[in-house]
Structure formats: C-alpha cells, structure tokens
Design an enzyme around this catalytic site. Structure first.
Site, PDB file in Angstrom:
ATOM      1  N   ARG A   8      -9.298  -0.593 -10.988  1.00  0.00           N
ATOM      2  CA  ARG A   8      -8.835  -1.177 -12.256  1.00  0.00           C
ATOM      3  C   ARG A   8      -8.939  -0.182 -13.402  1.00  0.00           C
ATOM      4  NH1 ARG A   8     -10.237  -6.807 -10.513  1.00  0.00           N
ATOM      5  NH2 ARG A   8      -9.549  -8.266 -12.104  1.00  0.00           N
ATOM      6  N   ARG A  16      -9.792 -11.081 -20.357  1.00  0.00           N
ATOM      7  CA  ARG A  16      -9.412 -10.439 -19.073  1.00  0.00           C
ATOM      8  C   ARG A  16      -8.039  -9.781 -19.192  1.00  0.00           C
ATOM      9  NH1 ARG A  16      -9.615 -15.014 -14.892  1.00  0.00           N
ATOM     10  NH2 ARG A  16      -9.279 -13.398 -13.334  1.00  0.00           N
TER      11      ARG A  16
HETATM   12  P1  AMP Z   1     -10.640 -10.828 -10.052  1.00  0.00           P
HETATM   13  O1  AMP Z   1     -11.015 -11.940  -9.162  1.00  0.00           O
HETATM   14  O2  AMP Z   1     -10.075  -9.639  -9.341  1.00  0.00           O
HETATM   15  O3  AMP Z   1      -9.761 -11.269 -11.214  1.00  0.00           O
HETATM   16  O4  AMP Z   1     -12.008 -10.299 -10.711  1.00  0.00           O
HETATM   17  C1  AMP Z   1     -12.848 -11.151 -11.453  1.00  0.00           C
HETATM   18  C2  AMP Z   1     -13.794 -10.313 -12.315  1.00  0.00           C
HETATM   19  O5  AMP Z   1     -14.607  -9.471 -11.470  1.00  0.00           O
HETATM   20  C3  AMP Z   1     -13.120  -9.352 -13.285  1.00  0.00           C
HETATM   21  O6  AMP Z   1     -12.738  -9.992 -14.489  1.00  0.00           O
HETATM   22  C4  AMP Z   1     -14.244  -8.332 -13.501  1.00  0.00           C
HETATM   23  O7  AMP Z   1     -15.253  -8.847 -14.347  1.00  0.00           O
HETATM   24  C5  AMP Z   1     -14.853  -8.217 -12.103  1.00  0.00           C
HETATM   25  N1  AMP Z   1     -14.171  -7.170 -11.307  1.00  0.00           N
HETATM   26  C6  AMP Z   1     -13.454  -7.344 -10.162  1.00  0.00           C
HETATM   27  N2  AMP Z   1     -12.978  -6.174  -9.714  1.00  0.00           N
HETATM   28  C7  AMP Z   1     -13.390  -5.227 -10.590  1.00  0.00           C
HETATM   29  C8  AMP Z   1     -13.187  -3.824 -10.685  1.00  0.00           C
HETATM   30  N3  AMP Z   1     -12.448  -3.146  -9.791  1.00  0.00           N
HETATM   31  N4  AMP Z   1     -13.768  -3.175 -11.729  1.00  0.00           N
HETATM   32  C9  AMP Z   1     -14.508  -3.837 -12.632  1.00  0.00           C
HETATM   33  N5  AMP Z   1     -14.717  -5.152 -12.615  1.00  0.00           N
HETATM   34  C10 AMP Z   1     -14.174  -5.863 -11.604  1.00  0.00           C
END
Ligand code: AMP
Length: 215
Positions: free
Chosen positions: A87, A170
């Site tokens: 990310r 987000r």
């Molecule tokens: P997601 O389910 O992929 O939308 O991720 C949910 C949350 O997990 C994100 O809003 C971040 O807080 C954290 N997160 C997931 N993947 C990453 C990543 N590659 N780098 C940093 N934070 C992450």
C-alpha cells in the site's frame, strides 16, 4: 505466479480474490484479514494494529513488510494473490527485493479503478463474515438469513472500520499512499487497470483474460 490486487477499500479486491481461490486454487494473502485475525486472537500484533485500524490509518511499514516476508517464505511455490499489500512505495520496494532474492517477481498488478463516491455507499453497506471473510451488502447482496453467512454459517457483521468516519480516513490514506504505489507499478509496466464498477462476473472475466487464463 504472484499477483497483486490493488485498489481503494471496497473496490472489489476481496470478492475477486475469493473467485480465484475457488476456481483456480490461488492462495490469498489479505493483510487486512491477517490483522483482523490477530486482533481476534489478542496477540501483540493485534493489539498494536487495532489502534491504527480503528482510526483508518496504515499499520507501519516495518511491521507489514515483516509479516508478508514470513508469509511468502512459507508459500514460495504457490500462486499467490496479494490483496491489500503493498500500500506504500516502501512496501512495494521491499516486496521486489524479497522476491528477487528468491528469483521470483510480481507477474501482474491488477488495479481496481472505481469512483470514490460509490465507495462510501459500498463500504457503509458492506457486511463481512467473521469466519470465512465472505462479503455481503445490505442492498445488493444480502445473505439468506440476517447476520449468518450463507457459505459457512459464521457470524456476518459490519467491520468497525466500515463506519463512515473511518472510511473517510481510509480513502484519504489510499489517495496519499497507494496512489503513488500504483504509479510505481505503472512505470514498471506490470499494471493492468480494470473498471471495478462493472458487475463482478465481468471483472472476473477481464482479470482472467489479463492473466492469460483461457478456461
Ligand atoms: P483492508 O481489509 O485491506 O481494507 O485493511 C484494513 C486495515 O488494515 C487498513 O485500513 C490498515 O489499517 C490495515 N492494513 C492492511 N493492509 C495494510 C498494509 N499493507 N499496510 C498498512 N496497513 C495495512
């Protein structure tokens, strides 16, 4: 084969990952699911990550890079979809180095493009199975029984970070950090852009084609 699914929260990465797992036997690393699992277990990682996730912020790069490195080492022979990682540019550069040291590389980066206004509606209505991560939507894909997963019988809930105020943060994080990461892959010519507002079955067919999967 190593593939990245990249796109804003709610752009359909998780839904498509599940299709590729079911139909082609890919393994998926969803870093978001991994962190949510750690929170449920109450591990040190979970306690640390929860703070960032509850605010819609990114978990620090060093932690995420370490997690992914461990995972890829254990799955080096398999076809992997990375969903939600990288990310940031720092994560993307580390990933390249990790794979290179194993004579491996990213084969394709699928970018799910979507209108930000639609995302808020998708995310606030999204419900997720706490057991198998199947995704529902209160309007467009309700389950047969409220709060119960059709697939596994697990509990279907709204993720805490799918509440509107957290979603705004987000999406801001996506613009700030993941936007430049997408450009990083564009210059490497591994990027395939897809209109994520199409029906999931059409998105699936287009991804399949881009990966050269004929059946
Ligand atoms: P997601 O389910 O992929 O939308 O991720 C949910 C949350 O997990 C994100 O809003 C971040 O807080 C954290 N997160 C997931 N993947 C990453 C990543 N590659 N780098 C940093 N934070 C992450």
């Amino acid at each position: 084969m190593k593939i990245i699914f990249i796109g804003a929260p709610g752009s359909g990465k998780g839904t498509q990952s599940r299709e590729f797992i079911d139909k082609y036997g890919y393994v998926q690393l969803s870093t978001g699911d991994l962190l949510r699992g750690a929170i449920i277990q109450g591990s040190d990682l979970g306690i640390l990550a929860k703070n960032f996730m509850d605010q819609g912020k990114l978990v620090p790069d060093e932690i995420m890079i370490g997690l992914v490195k461990n995972y890829l080492t254990s799955q080096s022979e398999k076809s992997v979809i990375l969903d939600g990682f990288p990310r940031t540019i720092a994560q993307a550069e580390s990933l390249d180095l990790m794979l290179k040291s194993n004579a491996d590389q990213i084969d394709k980066v699928i970018y799910f493009k979507i209108n930000p206004q639609i995302l808020v509606e998708r995310l606030t209505g999204r419900r997720t199975c706490t057991n198998c991560s199947e995704i529902y939507h209160i309007k467009t894909k309700p389950g047969k029984a409220s709060g119960v997963c059709d697939k596994c019988g697990g509990q279907v809930v709204q993720r805490p970070d799918d509440k509107e105020d957290v979603i705004v943060e987000r999406l801001a994080q996506f613009e700030k950090n993941t936007g430049p990461t997408i450009e990083y892959y564009r210059t490497k010519k591994t990027l395939f852009e897809i209109d994520g507002m199409q029906r999931p079955s059409i998105v699936f067919e287009e991804i399949k084609k881009s990966l050269g999967l004929l059946i």
